[in-house]
Scaffold this active site. Structure first.
Site: not given
Length: 225
Positions: A180, A203, A212
């Site tokens: 993921r 999210h 990220y």
């Protein structure tokens, strides 16, 4: 705090507050002296990822045994759609729409989202559905089943991911959530659409997705170095 890490201080402070609240309930204290004490902020840990070549290496799963066909479909879908482990094992038959190229996922807070499924993942899920009857118990609704024919367990998925990582010769430790993380990082590298990645990952807060972007910057810094 004796040189303790911020997270350790947070845990101890939380325990102290809970004990003091207990004393208040028992009538031994009138107020909690620890209520206004703030612990130091712990740095956010960056999740690990596999680069594109390592991911391709991991997904090169050869074999026609039902378990192997299942594993190939699981890993492809895991990475293709950026699923959580609980979401993957929770999928029922019909969750993947092969004609539309989407999967309906029930995530945290019982929230449902629909995310795309890549071409390769659709091919492997289609192949798995053809042999699923060889492993699945009758009337079992789960898309992926374990050795006893019932819904596959998170532990079994973890074991199979580690097994294929060793077979593929991937040097770093590989665990289900790494797929993921890698999905999110690779998607951001190619699209830079933070809001889109947030929706695909499910999210609730975009600040969770922003981790990220740090990974992306870290990668760019390594390339520069």
């Amino acid at each position: 705090a004796g040189g303790l890490a911020p997270r350790s201080i947070q845990r101890r402070l939380s325990g102290a507050r809970s004990f003091l609240n207990y004393l208040i309930r028992e009538g031994q204290l009138k107020h909690n002296p620890g209520a206004d004490i703030s612990a130091p902020q712990a740095p956010r840990r960056l999740p690990g990822t596999l680069d594109v070549d390592q991911m391709a290496q991991l997904l090169q799963i050869e074999g026609d045994e039902p378990e192997t066909v299942r594993d190939r479909a699981m890993l492809e879908l895991f990475y293709s759609s950026g699923l959580r482990l609980a979401e993957l094992v929770g999928l029922d038959l019909g969750a993947v729409d092969l004609s539309d190229g989407t999967v309906r996922v029930t995530g945290k807070g019982n929230k449902t989202r629909i995310v795309p499924v890549g071409r390769k993942a659709r091919e492997e899920v289609r192949a798995w559905l053809k042999v699923r009857v060889q492993l699945a118990r009758q009337e079992e609704p789960a898309l992926f089943v374990g050795p006893r024919g019932h819904r596959i367990s998170p532990r079994t998925v973890q074991t199979r991911v580690q097994y294929w990582a060793l077979r593929a010769g991937v040097s770093q430790r590989v665990y289900p959530h790494l797929l993921r993380h890698s999905f999110a990082t690779h998607l951001l590298e190619s699209s830079s659409d933070l809001r889109g990645v947030q929706e695909m990952l499910g999210h609730a807060d975009i600040s969770t997705t922003q981790i990220y972007t740090h990974l992306n910057f870290q990668h760019l810094a390594q390339v520069y170095d």
